[in-house]
Motif scaffolding. Sequence first.
Motif, PDB file in Angstrom:
ATOM      1  N   LEU A 193       0.855  -1.179   0.000  1.00 22.75           N
ATOM      2  CA  LEU A 193       0.000   0.000   0.000  1.00 22.75           C
ATOM      3  C   LEU A 193       0.894   1.233   0.000  1.00 22.75           C
ATOM      4  O   LEU A 193       1.750   1.393   0.867  1.00 22.75           O
ATOM      5  CB  LEU A 193      -0.901  -0.010   1.234  1.00 22.75           C
ATOM      6  N   LEU A 194       0.703   2.114  -0.989  1.00 25.00           N
ATOM      7  CA  LEU A 194       1.514   3.327  -1.107  1.00 25.00           C
ATOM      8  C   LEU A 194       0.595   4.533  -1.066  1.00 25.00           C
ATOM      9  O   LEU A 194      -0.324   4.659  -1.883  1.00 25.00           O
ATOM     10  CB  LEU A 194       2.317   3.329  -2.412  1.00 25.00           C
ATOM     11  N   LEU A 195       0.835   5.427  -0.100  1.00 28.26           N
ATOM     12  CA  LEU A 195      -0.024   6.584   0.121  1.00 28.26           C
ATOM     13  C   LEU A 195       0.795   7.867   0.052  1.00 28.26           C
ATOM     14  O   LEU A 195       1.833   7.985   0.706  1.00 28.26           O
ATOM     15  CB  LEU A 195      -0.712   6.485   1.488  1.00 28.26           C
ATOM     16  N   ALA A 196       0.310   8.836  -0.726  1.00 25.70           N
ATOM     17  CA  ALA A 196       1.009  10.111  -0.885  1.00 25.70           C
ATOM     18  C   ALA A 196       0.177  11.254  -0.342  1.00 25.70           C
ATOM     19  O   ALA A 196      -1.050  11.278  -0.497  1.00 25.70           O
ATOM     20  CB  ALA A 196       1.311  10.357  -2.368  1.00 25.70           C
ATOM     21  N   ALA A 197       0.838  12.205   0.311  1.00 24.25           N
ATOM     22  CA  ALA A 197       0.172  13.401   0.835  1.00 24.25           C
ATOM     23  C   ALA A 197       1.171  14.541   0.841  1.00 24.25           C
ATOM     24  O   ALA A 197       2.373  14.319   1.029  1.00 24.25           O
ATOM     25  CB  ALA A 197      -0.355  13.166   2.243  1.00 24.25           C
ATOM     26  N   PRO A 198       0.714  15.789   0.628  1.00 24.40           N
ATOM     27  CA  PRO A 198       1.631  16.931   0.674  1.00 24.40           C
ATOM     28  C   PRO A 198       2.305  17.042   2.037  1.00 24.40           C
ATOM     29  O   PRO A 198       1.804  16.533   3.047  1.00 24.40           O
ATOM     30  CB  PRO A 198       0.710  18.133   0.411  1.00 24.40           C
ATOM     31  N   ARG A 199       3.423  17.720   2.071  1.00 25.90           N
ATOM     32  CA  ARG A 199       4.154  17.921   3.318  1.00 25.90           C
ATOM     33  C   ARG A 199       3.338  18.770   4.282  1.00 25.90           C
ATOM     34  O   ARG A 199       2.532  19.604   3.885  1.00 25.90           O
ATOM     35  CB  ARG A 199       5.492  18.606   3.037  1.00 25.90           C
ATOM     36  N   THR A 238       4.673   5.450   2.624  1.00 27.30           N
ATOM     37  CA  THR A 238       4.051   6.759   2.548  1.00 27.30           C
ATOM     38  C   THR A 238       5.097   7.763   2.104  1.00 27.30           C
ATOM     39  O   THR A 238       6.301   7.554   2.286  1.00 27.30           O
ATOM     40  CB  THR A 238       3.460   7.192   3.902  1.00 27.30           C
ATOM     41  N   GLY A 239       4.636   8.860   1.514  1.00 29.85           N
ATOM     42  CA  GLY A 239       5.580   9.857   1.050  1.00 29.85           C
ATOM     43  C   GLY A 239       4.917  11.169   0.722  1.00 29.85           C
ATOM     44  O   GLY A 239       3.701  11.240   0.538  1.00 29.85           O
ATOM     45  N   SER A 240       5.723  12.215   0.658  1.00 30.19           N
ATOM     46  CA  SER A 240       5.224  13.545   0.338  1.00 30.19           C
ATOM     47  C   SER A 240       5.482  13.905  -1.118  1.00 30.19           C
ATOM     48  O   SER A 240       5.149  15.009  -1.541  1.00 30.19           O
ATOM     49  CB  SER A 240       5.876  14.588   1.253  1.00 30.19           C
ATOM     50  N   ASN A 241       6.070  12.996  -1.874  1.00 26.74           N
ATOM     51  CA  ASN A 241       6.335  13.238  -3.284  1.00 26.74           C
ATOM     52  C   ASN A 241       5.691  12.110  -4.088  1.00 26.74           C
ATOM     53  O   ASN A 241       6.209  11.003  -4.152  1.00 26.74           O
ATOM     54  CB  ASN A 241       7.841  13.313  -3.551  1.00 26.74           C
ATOM     55  N   ARG A 242       4.538  12.417  -4.687  1.00 28.36           N
ATOM     56  CA  ARG A 242       3.787  11.376  -5.393  1.00 28.36           C
ATOM     57  C   ARG A 242       4.586  10.793  -6.559  1.00 28.36           C
ATOM     58  O   ARG A 242       4.586   9.576  -6.771  1.00 28.36           O
ATOM     59  CB  ARG A 242       2.461  11.958  -5.898  1.00 28.36           C
ATOM     60  N   ASP A 243       5.268  11.662  -7.309  1.00 29.58           N
ATOM     61  CA  ASP A 243       6.068  11.170  -8.432  1.00 29.58           C
ATOM     62  C   ASP A 243       7.182  10.254  -7.942  1.00 29.58           C
ATOM     63  O   ASP A 243       7.530   9.269  -8.603  1.00 29.58           O
ATOM     64  CB  ASP A 243       6.663  12.343  -9.211  1.00 29.58           C
ATOM     65  N   GLY A 244       7.748  10.590  -6.780  1.00 32.18           N
ATOM     66  CA  GLY A 244       8.798   9.744  -6.227  1.00 32.18           C
ATOM     67  C   GLY A 244       8.286   8.371  -5.850  1.00 32.18           C
ATOM     68  O   GLY A 244       8.920   7.346  -6.134  1.00 32.18           O
ATOM     69  N   LEU A 245       7.120   8.321  -5.211  1.00 31.52           N
ATOM     70  CA  LEU A 245       6.523   7.030  -4.874  1.00 31.52           C
ATOM     71  C   LEU A 245       6.194   6.232  -6.128  1.00 31.52           C
ATOM     72  O   LEU A 245       6.328   5.005  -6.153  1.00 31.52           O
ATOM     73  CB  LEU A 245       5.253   7.229  -4.040  1.00 31.52           C
ATOM     74  N   ALA A 246       5.751   6.944  -7.168  1.00 33.92           N
ATOM     75  CA  ALA A 246       5.413   6.254  -8.419  1.00 33.92           C
ATOM     76  C   ALA A 246       6.629   5.553  -9.004  1.00 33.92           C
ATOM     77  O   ALA A 246       6.484   4.559  -9.731  1.00 33.92           O
ATOM     78  CB  ALA A 246       4.841   7.256  -9.421  1.00 33.92           C
ATOM     79  N   GLY A 247       7.829   6.047  -8.668  1.00 29.77           N
ATOM     80  CA  GLY A 247       9.040   5.401  -9.135  1.00 29.77           C
ATOM     81  C   GLY A 247       9.265   4.018  -8.551  1.00 29.77           C
ATOM     82  O   GLY A 247      10.126   3.276  -9.024  1.00 29.77           O
ATOM     83  N   LEU A 248       8.484   3.655  -7.540  1.00 33.73           N
ATOM     84  CA  LEU A 248       8.579   2.313  -6.949  1.00 33.73           C
ATOM     85  C   LEU A 248       7.615   1.324  -7.583  1.00 33.73           C
ATOM     86  O   LEU A 248       7.688   0.125  -7.314  1.00 33.73           O
ATOM     87  CB  LEU A 248       8.306   2.387  -5.445  1.00 33.73           C
TER      88      LEU A 248
END
Length: 383
Positions: free
Chosen positions: A37-43, A189-199
Motif C-alpha cells: 500500500l503506497l499513500l502520498a500526501a503533501p508535506r 508513505t511519502g510527500s512526493n507522489r512522483d517519487g513514490l510512483a518510481g517504486l
Amino acid sequence: MTSRSNGREFYVGRKELAEAIAGRLSLDPLMGSPSGLLLAAPRRTGKSTFLRRDLLPVLEARGDHPVLVDLWADRKADPGQLIADALAAEITALPTPTEKALRALPVKAISIGGLRAEIGGVAEGRNLTLTEALIEIGARAKSDVVFIIDEAQQAVTSEAGLDAMFALKAARDAMNQRPEGARLFVLCTGSNRDGLAGLVSTNQQPFFGARVEDFPTLGRPYVDALVAAINPRLAEDNKLDPEDVARAFDLLGHRPEKLVEVVQQHAAWLPGSAGLKRTLEERADELRARVWDQYGSDFDALTRLQRAVLEVLIRDGADFAPFHERTVARVGEIIGGQSSAQAIQKALDALREKQLVWRPGRGRYALEDPDMKGWLLARMGKG
C-alpha cells in the motif's frame, strides 16, 4: 475521532481512518493490498504524525507487530542504512527466552547490499539478510509484521536504498507464500507522489502491481474540533464561524499548523470571525501565500544560476534533461550569460544540499516539495 488541547498542543485523532488503512494491510484479494500500500500526501498535512499516533496503536491492538522507519530521520544517512538499523533495533528489542538467559544475542548483524547494521554487544553470531531479519522479527513477536516506510521515495536516491526495497518485496513474497508463520505487509508513505510512483511504475521496480493512492488529508471533523476547542475561550460576539475556518483550511492546503496560526492571528487577537471572514473575502490570495512563505526565503537565498536551473527543472518536470544542449542554452538565457553542463551540475548539487531538489535516479532530478512549482509559477506571473 478524539482531540485534546492543553495549551501547547491541539491534536485530532483519526481512528476510523487508521482502522480502514489497517484493514487494507491484508492478503484479502478483494479488500486487501497484498502487493503493498503506497499513500502520498503533501508535506505538513499530518501524515507522519498520523502514522505514529493513530495507525501504530491500531495495528498493535489487532495483534500485528509494526516496524516504522522514517527515511527523513537523517537526511545524510543512506536510506538502506536507516532500514537496516531499524531492523537491528527491532531484533534487539525482541530477545528470545534463551537470549535473555544468556544475556546475549545470537544475531550479530543485518546486511542489506553492501551496508551492515551491527547489533551491539554481540561478538559472535549470525548475519541476517533483510528477508531473514523480518522472518526473525515475526517469529520473535509471534505475530504478523507491518513494515512502514515513511518518505519512502527517498529509497530510490541510493543504490542500497533501492536494493532494500527489492529485498523487502522478496521478503514479502517469501513470508506470505509460506503455508504457515508470520505474514509481512508493507506500507509506504511519502510527500512526493512522483517519487513514490518510481517504486511501482514498471516491472523493473520493486512494487510493480501496487498503485500510489492519495492519503486523506484532515477535513471538516478537524475544523469542527478546532472551533469547538477555541470558541469557549472567546467572547460571545467574537466566536469563530466553522464555515469561515473550513474555507481558510482549504486555502491553506489542509495544513493544520498553518490553520492554527491563521486562527490565532485573525480570531483570537483581531476582530474574531468577522476578521477571518474579511480576510477570506478580501485577501484570499494572501492567505494561500502563507503556505508559500518558506519558498520565498529559500528561493531568494539562491544564486542566479541556481534559480535558473530550478526554474527550468520546474517548467520541464519529468522531461528535465539537465545536461542537454537545449537546457544549457535556456539556463544561459535566464542568467543573461553563458552556462555549461558542469555549472549546472554544481547548481544541482547545491540545490540538493539545500533540500530543494532530490535525485530519484542517475541523471534524473525532481523537486523535493512538489508544491514549490505552483509557488514559482505564480511568482513569475505565468501560473
